[in-house]
Enzyme design. Structure first.
Site, PDB file in Angstrom:
ATOM      1  CG  HIS A   1      -2.807  -2.568   9.689  1.00 27.56           C
ATOM      2  ND1 HIS A   1      -2.766  -1.706   8.420  1.00 27.56           N
ATOM      3  CD2 HIS A   1      -2.124  -3.771   9.305  1.00 27.56           C
ATOM      4  CE1 HIS A   1      -1.829  -2.546   7.556  1.00 27.56           C
ATOM      5  NE2 HIS A   1      -1.615  -3.515   8.018  1.00 27.56           N
TER       6      HIS A   1
ATOM      7  CB  CYS B   1      -4.424  -1.361   5.712  1.00 20.65           C
ATOM      8  SG  CYS B   1      -5.532  -0.734   7.090  1.00 20.65           S
TER       9      CYS B   1
ATOM     10  CG  ASN C   1       0.945  -5.948   6.765  1.00 22.00           C
ATOM     11  OD1 ASN C   1       0.190  -5.447   6.480  1.00 22.00           O
ATOM     12  ND2 ASN C   1       1.934  -5.689   7.824  1.00 22.00           N
TER      13      ASN C   1
ATOM     14  CD  GLN D   1      -1.257  -0.256   3.737  1.00 16.78           C
ATOM     15  OE1 GLN D   1      -1.589  -1.237   4.114  1.00 16.78           O
ATOM     16  NE2 GLN D   1      -1.621   0.848   4.309  1.00 16.78           N
TER      17      GLN D   1
END
Length: 498
Positions: A417, A113, A439, A107
């Site tokens: 997040h 996110c 992630n 990102q």
């Protein structure tokens, strides 16, 4: 309480036989248990003698001497990393999803996110269906439509709240971070149902989707100006006794002129995206090198690939918020992205229910969107999230004693997040030990972009898990479908956008 002046209290009636208020032995003992002591400074200031006393104690403490020797020249978290925790937090899992997606997404310098986590979940079914090894959905496409709609949402709220004072807490809160990069699952549902999805090749990244700060600053400046324009117009119309329906219609017509300015800014910086019903052609090569082509609209693409086995709208958010009652539905007042669309909804439940849903989904081959406070006790480079990772208590002879509920109450923690769980390691009794986390910070962190999250960290810093209704206990689904919700204020921590 409030702004009303306190009434003067009558003078107390003197007590006979005061004996200079001699305290009974029982009362003295009770005060000792409450740690009632006299301060070094009666006026509350820090005196030289107080600090000298502290320093005298510290200078004779070997642990403090060692800490001062080491930590003045070292990064705090690096120096205090527990070797035991680092070696025990291994990237090994005995239950993982049978299909691995790629590439690891990034990102970059943006707060998207939640968009990356959701599109990383969505791409599983697309990649499996088309047998492709590398694929990304366009995060920028959803980002564009989210920004434009959040601008409209904020100005609609400005119309709705135009009668409130400019310094009202609600007005101030709404103007503080009015078009955050962040979002929530229900906002993704709104975007997909309204605009669909496209491959990244159809609407690629731009400088300002990957570096959103300059764009956000400009758009926020204009929107705050727009809000004042609408407030002044509203005041003028009300002063002229314009009927309410005419007032709202006039304000919305003006608002559309103002949002057009935001549209121009967004298209100049992010590009002009395809509309929801505009046909595009996407060409690709599968894992065997075979050429493929798909034609259709963004809405048709979403329907073809991410409505199976479960439609996006059939998934809901379970949260663990110990401040509030469990087995209840919650929402946050005046929080959303598309005006008039699905509100942000959470079913609050015990942490064990979140874990059970994850295990069930992973065993069924389904990735899991979740929200957490990623900055707490985590090492980005190593990709480790573990409350035992840093030995702060040992180094400073302190106790970090806040509970999960207390962290929320004092703004120490929030849902900051969103990521994806793609594996879980279970012990012999079937209980989770650690989780495999995908992630969106690139492949240079963790184990080629994957993080490990311990179960202890999960309990303390995970707040949300998103799952289709089929994987959620029936009683919680019934709570969701009842629609009977508790409305939290706009500034509640559950209104923080991941």
């Amino acid at each position: 309480m409030g702004s009303a002046p306190s009434k003067q209290q009558p003078s107390p009636i003197p007590i006979a036989h005061d004996e200079k208020r001699i305290l009974s032995p029982d009362l003295v003992a009770g005060m000792d248990s409450l740690h009632v002591v006299s301060p070094s400074s009666s006026d509350g200031s820090l005196t030289k003698s107080t600090i000298a006393s502290w320093e005298s104690d510290a200078a004779s403490d070997p642990k403090v001497i060692l800490a001062r020797t080491v930590l003045q020249h070292s990064n705090l978290s690096t120096a205090l990393t527990s070797r035991t925790a680092r070696t025990s937090d291994v990237h090994v899992f005995n239950n993982v999803i049978d299909f691995k997606t790629g590439p690891i997404t990034n990102q970059k310098s943006s707060g998207r996110c939640w968009i990356f986590a959701s599109t990383n979940v969505f791409r599983y079914s697309i990649m499996k269906a088309l047998k492709i090894s590398d694929f990304e959905l366009s995060q920028s496409y959803l980002f564009f439509w989210d920004k434009l709609n959040k601008a409209n949402y904020y100005l609609e709220l400005s119309i709705q709240n135009a009668n409130l004072p400019i310094d009202d807490r609600l007005v101030s809160h709404l103007s503080a971070d009015l078009i955050s990069d962040g979002g929530q699952w229900d906002m993704i549902v709104n975007l997909v149902e309204r605009y669909g999805l496209v491959p990244q090749a159809v609407f690629p990244e731009s400088t300002h989707s990957s570096l959103s700060g300059p764009l956000n600053n400009l758009v926020k400046t204009k929107l705050r100006e727009h809000a004042l324009i609408l407030r002044r117009l509203s005041s003028s119309l009300r002063a002229s006794f314009v009927p309410e329906d005419v007032l709202v219609s006039t304000l919305r017509a003006k608002k559309e002129d103002l949002v057009k300015e935001i549209y121009i800014i967004l298209t100049a910086t992010l590009g002009v995206p395809p509309t929801a019903d505009e046909t595009f052609t996407w060409e690709y090569t599968d894992a065997d090198g075979k050429f493929g082509k798909w034609n259709g609209t963004p809405l048709e693409f979403a329907k073809a690939f991410v409505s199976k086995p479960y439609p996006v709208s059939e998934s809901l958010s379970l949260i663990n918020d110990p401040r509030n009652s469990y087995t209840k539905l919650y929402t946050v007042n005046q929080l959303g992205n598309i005006w008039g669309a699905r509100p942000v909804l959470y079913v609050n439940t015990e942490i064990e229910n979140l874990k059970a849903v994850i295990v069930k989904m992973i065993k069924a081959g389904q990735p899991v969107f979740f929200g957490c406070d990623v900055g707490k006790f985590s090492d980005t480079a190593g990709g480790i999230m573990d409350p035992a990772l840093f030995q702060y208590e040992l180094a400073f002879d302190i106790t970090l004693g806040l509970t999960k509920a207390e962290r929320l109450q004092v703004n120490e923690s929030a849902m900051t997040h969103a990521m994806v769980i793609s594996g879980v390691h279970l012990d012999d009794s079937g209980k989770p030990v650690r989780y495999k986390v995908e992630n969106s910070w690139g492949d240079a962190n963790g184990d080629k972009g994957y993080f490990i999250m311990t179960d202890a960290w999960f309990e303390q810093f995970v707040y949300q898990v998103v799952a289709p209704k089929a994987y959620i206990p029936k009683v919680l689904v019934e709570v969701y479908e009842s629609g009977e919700k508790v409305v939290l204020p706009p500034w509640d921590p559950m209104g923080t956008l991941a």
